[in-house]
Design a protein around this motif. Structure first.
Motif, PDB file in Angstrom:
ATOM      1  N   GLY A 171      57.626  33.329  51.691  1.00  0.00           N
ATOM      2  CA  GLY A 171      56.356  32.641  51.467  1.00  0.00           C
ATOM      3  C   GLY A 171      55.206  33.301  52.198  1.00  0.00           C
ATOM      4  N   GLY A 172      55.522  34.010  53.276  1.00  0.00           N
ATOM      5  CA  GLY A 172      54.500  34.748  54.007  1.00  0.00           C
ATOM      6  C   GLY A 172      54.307  36.153  53.494  1.00  0.00           C
ATOM      7  N   HIS A 173      55.376  36.767  52.981  1.00  0.00           N
ATOM      8  CA  HIS A 173      55.350  38.187  52.625  1.00  0.00           C
ATOM      9  C   HIS A 173      55.175  38.481  51.143  1.00  0.00           C
ATOM     10  CE1 HIS A 173      56.392  40.688  56.215  1.00  0.00           C
ATOM     11  NE2 HIS A 173      56.622  39.487  56.711  1.00  0.00           N
ATOM     12  N   ARG A 174      55.657  37.601  50.272  1.00  0.00           N
ATOM     13  CA  ARG A 174      55.603  37.923  48.843  1.00  0.00           C
ATOM     14  C   ARG A 174      54.274  37.458  48.257  1.00  0.00           C
ATOM     15  NH1 ARG A 174      60.628  37.562  44.672  1.00  0.00           N
ATOM     16  NH2 ARG A 174      61.747  37.410  46.670  1.00  0.00           N
ATOM     17  N   VAL A 175      53.562  38.368  47.610  1.00  0.00           N
ATOM     18  CA  VAL A 175      52.215  38.088  47.118  1.00  0.00           C
ATOM     19  C   VAL A 175      52.079  38.560  45.672  1.00  0.00           C
ATOM     20  CG1 VAL A 175      51.089  38.190  49.390  1.00  0.00           C
ATOM     21  CG2 VAL A 175      51.403  40.302  48.064  1.00  0.00           C
ATOM     22  N   PRO A 176      51.068  38.074  44.973  1.00  0.00           N
ATOM     23  CA  PRO A 176      50.831  38.583  43.616  1.00  0.00           C
ATOM     24  C   PRO A 176      50.388  40.039  43.665  1.00  0.00           C
ATOM     25  CG  PRO A 176      49.029  37.156  44.296  1.00  0.00           C
ATOM     26  CD  PRO A 176      50.078  37.034  45.343  1.00  0.00           C
ATOM     27  N   CYS A 177      50.757  40.796  42.655  1.00  0.00           N
ATOM     28  CA  CYS A 177      50.281  42.169  42.510  1.00  0.00           C
ATOM     29  C   CYS A 177      50.189  42.502  41.024  1.00  0.00           C
ATOM     30  CB  CYS A 177      51.211  43.160  43.203  1.00  0.00           C
ATOM     31  SG  CYS A 177      50.670  44.884  43.030  1.00  0.00           S
ATOM     32  N   ILE A 178      49.011  42.919  40.610  1.00  0.00           N
ATOM     33  CA  ILE A 178      48.764  43.312  39.222  1.00  0.00           C
ATOM     34  C   ILE A 178      48.143  44.703  39.240  1.00  0.00           C
ATOM     35  CG2 ILE A 178      47.553  42.760  37.073  1.00  0.00           C
ATOM     36  CD1 ILE A 178      47.369  39.852  38.122  1.00  0.00           C
ATOM     37  N   ILE A 179      48.650  45.590  38.397  1.00  0.00           N
ATOM     38  CA  ILE A 179      48.099  46.943  38.309  1.00  0.00           C
ATOM     39  C   ILE A 179      47.800  47.271  36.844  1.00  0.00           C
ATOM     40  CG2 ILE A 179      48.456  49.390  38.801  1.00  0.00           C
ATOM     41  CD1 ILE A 179      50.260  48.631  41.088  1.00  0.00           C
ATOM     42  N   ARG A 180      46.602  47.785  36.623  1.00  0.00           N
ATOM     43  CA  ARG A 180      46.139  48.091  35.264  1.00  0.00           C
ATOM     44  C   ARG A 180      45.540  49.495  35.220  1.00  0.00           C
ATOM     45  NH1 ARG A 180      41.293  48.127  32.487  1.00  0.00           N
ATOM     46  NH2 ARG A 180      41.284  47.278  30.359  1.00  0.00           N
ATOM     47  N   TRP A 181      45.937  50.262  34.220  1.00  0.00           N
ATOM     48  CA  TRP A 181      45.350  51.579  33.963  1.00  0.00           C
ATOM     49  C   TRP A 181      45.632  51.904  32.497  1.00  0.00           C
ATOM     50  CZ3 TRP A 181      46.933  56.760  36.804  1.00  0.00           C
ATOM     51  CH2 TRP A 181      46.020  57.756  36.456  1.00  0.00           C
ATOM     52  N   PRO A 182      44.657  51.680  31.620  1.00  0.00           N
ATOM     53  CA  PRO A 182      44.879  51.846  30.178  1.00  0.00           C
ATOM     54  C   PRO A 182      45.448  53.215  29.820  1.00  0.00           C
ATOM     55  CG  PRO A 182      42.765  50.792  30.570  1.00  0.00           C
ATOM     56  CD  PRO A 182      43.285  51.223  31.910  1.00  0.00           C
ATOM     57  N   GLY A 183      46.518  53.190  29.042  1.00  0.00           N
ATOM     58  CA  GLY A 183      47.144  54.426  28.590  1.00  0.00           C
ATOM     59  C   GLY A 183      48.124  55.018  29.566  1.00  0.00           C
ATOM     60  N   LYS A 184      48.166  54.520  30.799  1.00  0.00           N
ATOM     61  CA  LYS A 184      49.066  55.065  31.814  1.00  0.00           C
ATOM     62  C   LYS A 184      50.074  54.022  32.315  1.00  0.00           C
ATOM     63  CE  LYS A 184      47.148  59.085  31.724  1.00  0.00           C
ATOM     64  NZ  LYS A 184      46.019  59.428  32.548  1.00  0.00           N
TER      65      LYS A 184
END
Length: 477
Positions: free
Chosen positions: A303-316
């Motif tokens: 609950g302290g360490h796990r966080v949301p992560c989203i990565i976007r790079w069109p075409g890659k």
């Protein structure tokens, strides 16, 4: 006749100039790194949040990859930010906790940040938001690779008006431009302007540097308490002020990504969104959600360490993908440096590149193990794959405590005893069922891993110094 000759010469020169090859920026993508403050795993609607919506971030997830097993290096402000920008466990480089306004230490000038590595490649670099790696002049962002800085030097609860820390004798909180204070943050109304002002400055930076590669670091000070939303967003959600703040942060991300598209930079811009640690749970209705993981900020449970992560790079980066592979904020520096054609730091780091995984190689598993350190240098747990061994320690616990309301914190004892315990996070992500007696061989294997960590990084609990730790910076007198 002379005019005709001149006109012909100009035409020839222009034709030759236009025929020159356009510089290939494919090896130098723009990078935008959003870093929220105290946003928990369950605080976006694409991660299960209720009572408000985050449409811009949900769209970003749909257009990129959403990571579900992404950990911060430590679940506290300064340490987490140090790891993000250096790729090192923060205890390796002598940083820990949340540095106060008068702290004599900060990020050592010998440590190489992601901004410095990208600057060598011709990147324009800017930070708009919270720094918290030392507030003395020698530690500020422009001394660590950033061309431009506008924001607060540390957490905005470290101020005279903190309702629960009136005796702390904090100095006035200042907005910093470059290296100099430009405006005091004296009231909650001042806090309510932070998100919009930082968004405006970020958009200006994109317009200014649209013709060159840039690295933008946007560490928003919110939703760290004290909460404040602008009048445009105040009172808009069923979740109350916390939901209002999150919706304004989502708006900010939308504004910045819209500007990237307006400037024709979308296909050459890598965007990363994540948080510095989980929610500060004893603030109750002013805190976020862990999404069901155990404990929260300031603990070494997920609950302290796990966080949301989203990565976007069109075409890659593959669109609409969910990745459950183990990763950490430690891994952002080596990955981004590789993608941008930059070198890796000369001194030892702890991050690993996940470039292949990011681009869609599902067979890639760049990270297998992780060390859970906290406080100054206390090893509290180790992980290998889905297995996590919690080592005996005393620490913060929110469980069994009544949370606070309306911005006032409830109790969160710091000396709760945690015994040796083994958890299989694949089956028990909430860390509820201790199976050390069922899998003694795994306990032995993870204890061996803990010994490797102590040999390398040390451990205050067992009074081990560590062979490969480096000193923080010390402010000159």
């Amino acid at each position: 006749m002379k005019r005709l000759v001149v006109a012909l010469l100009v035409a020839i020169v222009l034709t030759s100039f236009l025929a020159l090859p356009v510089p290939d920026k494919a090896g130098h993508p723009n990078v935008i790194l959003f870093f929220m403050d105290d946003m928990g795993y369950g605080d976006l609607s694409c991660y299960g949040a209720l009572g408000y919506q985050t449409p811009h971030l949900d769209k970003m997830a749909a257009e990129g990859t959403r990571f579900t097993n992404f950990l911060v290096a430590q679940a506290v402000c300064t340490a987490s930010r140090a790891a993000l920008l250096t790729g090192c466990y923060p205890n390796r480089i002598g940083l820990y906790g949340a540095l106060g306004p008068n702290s004599p230490i900060g990020l050592n000038s010998s440590e190489e940040t992601l901004a410095e590595l990208l600057k060598e490649q011709g990147y324009a670099t800017g930070i708009f938001g919270k720094w918290h790696l030392g507030s003395q002049p020698q530690f500020l962002p422009r001394q660590h690779g950033f061309d431009e800085y506008y924001g607060v030097p540390y957490s905005h609860d470290m101020w005279p008006l903190h309702p629960a820390q009136a005796s702390a004798n904090y100095p006035p909180l200042q907005l910093i431009e470059g290296d100099k204070p430009v405006k005091a943050v004296n009231t909650l109304e001042d806090v309510s302007e932070l998100t919009s002002s930082l968004t405006h400055r970020t958009v200006q930076f994109i317009r200014k540097h649209k013709k060159e590669p840039f690295f933008l670091y946007v560490p928003h000070p919110l939703p760290h308490v004290p909460l404040a939303a602008s009048t445009r967003f105040r009172g808009k959600t069923a979740r109350g002020l916390f939901g209002d703040v999150i919706e304004e942060l989502d708006w900010s991300v939308g504004q910045i990504l819209d500007e990237v598209k307006k400037q024709g930079l979308d296909k050459n811009t890598l965007v990363i969104f994540t948080s510095d640690n989980g929610p500060w749970l004893n603030y109750g209705d002013h805190a976020g959600s862990t999404g069901g993981f155990r404990e929260g900020k300031g603990t070494t449970f997920d609950g302290g360490h796990r966080v949301p992560c989203i990565i976007r790079w069109p075409g890659k980066v593959p669109v609409g993908r969910v990745s459950n592979k183990l990763l950490s904020t430690l891994d952002i520096l080596p990955t981004v440096a590789s993608l941008c054609g930059a070198r890796q730091p000369t001194q030892k780091i702890d991050g690993v590149s996940f470039e292949a995984l990011l681009k869609g190689d599902e067979s890639a598993a760049p990270r297998e193990q992780f060390y859970y350190y906290y406080r100054r240098n206390s090893l509290e747990a180790v992980r290998k794959g889905d297995w996590k061994l919690v080592l005996p320690h005393e620490g913060r616990s929110y469980e069994g405590q009544l949370p606070g309301t309306n911005g006032m914190p409830g109790k969160a004892p710091e000396n709760h005893p945690f015994p040796l315990a083994l958890y299989n996070l694949g089956r028990d992500p909430g860390e509820r069922y201790d199976v050390k007696d069922v899998f003694p061989a795994m306990v032995t294997e993870l204890q061996r891993l803990a010994e490797e960590a102590r040999e390398d990084l040390g451990d205050d609990i067992t009074q081990r110094p560590g062979k490969n730790v480096r000193a923080s910076g010390i402010a000159s007198k």
